[in-house]
Structure formats: structure tokens, C-alpha cells
Write a protein that holds these residues in place. Structure first.
Motif, PDB file in Angstrom:
ATOM      1  N   ALA A  50      19.996  11.486  71.741  1.00 20.67           N
ATOM      2  CA  ALA A  50      21.301  11.265  72.363  1.00 20.67           C
ATOM      3  C   ALA A  50      21.268  10.035  73.258  1.00 20.67           C
ATOM      4  N   GLU A  51      20.182   9.864  73.977  1.00 18.22           N
ATOM      5  CA  GLU A  51      20.024   8.699  74.850  1.00 18.22           C
ATOM      6  C   GLU A  51      19.988   7.407  74.028  1.00 18.22           C
ATOM      7  N   ALA A  52      19.233   7.441  72.924  1.00 20.77           N
ATOM      8  CA  ALA A  52      19.153   6.260  72.052  1.00 20.77           C
ATOM      9  C   ALA A  52      20.512   5.959  71.436  1.00 20.77           C
ATOM     10  N   LYS A  53      21.250   6.999  71.078  1.00 17.36           N
ATOM     11  CA  LYS A  53      22.583   6.812  70.494  1.00 17.36           C
ATOM     12  C   LYS A  53      23.521   6.155  71.511  1.00 17.36           C
ATOM     13  N   GLU A  54      23.459   6.607  72.740  1.00 20.84           N
ATOM     14  CA  GLU A  54      24.291   6.012  73.795  1.00 20.84           C
ATOM     15  C   GLU A  54      23.931   4.543  74.012  1.00 20.84           C
ATOM     16  N   GLN A  55      22.624   4.250  74.036  1.00 27.26           N
ATOM     17  CA  GLN A  55      22.196   2.861  74.223  1.00 27.26           C
ATOM     18  C   GLN A  55      22.650   1.991  73.061  1.00 27.26           C
TER      19      GLN A  55
END
Length: 148
Positions: A50-55
Motif C-alpha cells: 500500500a505504501e509503494a502504491k501511494e508513492q
């Protein structure tokens, strides 16, 4: 029996002792929850995803904005170069071009004129795309010319 830790005072009453026990239980529960969260590989992987997707979404948005700015700059540059080229044309060349246009209208067959008008209208309808493409072509030409 065990000795109480040196940094914690001993309980002076049973109520205080119960309160300390309850506080220790709460702290122990929080510690166990934290350890369980660290060992939950699936949840941690989902959090990282999820963090990578947001970035990635933020970076894509940033790049989209930069591309829009660059496209506006190229469009302005292309329009400026087109105006400069038009301004540099000598009057006799402009006159000859006007005469050629008039001759074209008189001599060209109707189907050819219709197709030409259709192409011109298509170019006017897609002016931004054509100007952007011309701007890119000019910039690339200039870049290649500098390298050589």
C-alpha cells in the motif's frame, strides 16, 4: 520471592498493588500486540504494498504535472519559432505565396481542393497536437545540430 525493580516504588496498599498489576498487564498486552504485528508477514507485506502504491501514485502525479508544464513550454516555443520564421520571410516571398494560393484555387480540380480543405480543417482542429509535435521536432533538430 522476587525483588521489585529498583526504579518502581513498592506498593504501600493492596489497591496500589492491584493498580500496578493492572498497569503491568496493560503494558504486557501492548508489547505482545506489537510483537504479533511484527511477526505478521502478510499484514506487513500488505502495508508495504500500500505504501509503494501511494508513492507510485504520487510520483505519477508529479510526472504528469511536469509533462504538462513541459508541453506548455514546448507549445509556446513552437509558436514563437513559427512567428519568428513568418516574420523573417521577405515580402516578395509572401507575395509569391499568396499568388500561388490564388493560382491553386483557380487551377486545382474540385475533388483535390475539397480534400485539401478537409486536411486543412483537420490540422486546425488538431492545432495543439501539431504545434507540440513541431516544437518537439525543432528541439530535437537543435539538439542533434549541437551534437554534430
Amino acid at each position: 520471592m522476587t525483588q521489585p525493580p529498583h526504579d518502581e516504588p513498592t506498593a504501600s496498599s493492596p489497591e496500589e498493588l492491584l493498580e500496578q498489576v493492572e498497569q503491568t498487564r496493560t503494558e504486557l498486552g501492548e508489547t505482545v500486540e506489537a510483537l504479533a504485528a511484527k511477526t505478521d508477514v502478510k499484514a506487513r507485506a500488505q502495508e508495504k504494498a500500500a505504501e509503494a502504491k501511494e508513492q507510485a501514485a504520487a510520483k505519477a502525479d508529479e510526472l504528469r504535472k511536469q509533462a504538462a508544464v513541459k508541453a506548455r513550454e514546448l507549445k509556446a516555443k513552437a509558436a514563437d519559432l513559427a512567428h519568428q520564421a513568418q516574420d523573417r520571410l521577405p515580402d516578395p516571398v509572401k507575395d509569391r505565396a499568396a499568388q500561388a494560393g490564388q493560382l491553386w484555387q483557380e487551377k486545382a480540380p474540385e475533388p483535390v481542393r475539397a480534400k485539401t480543405a478537409q486536411g486543412a480543417q483537420l490540422a486546425r482542429d488538431n492545432r495543439k497536437v501539431l504545434l507540440a509535435a513541431a516544437g518537439v521536432a525543432v528541439v530535437m533538430w537543435l539538439a542533434c545540430r549541437r551534437k554534430g
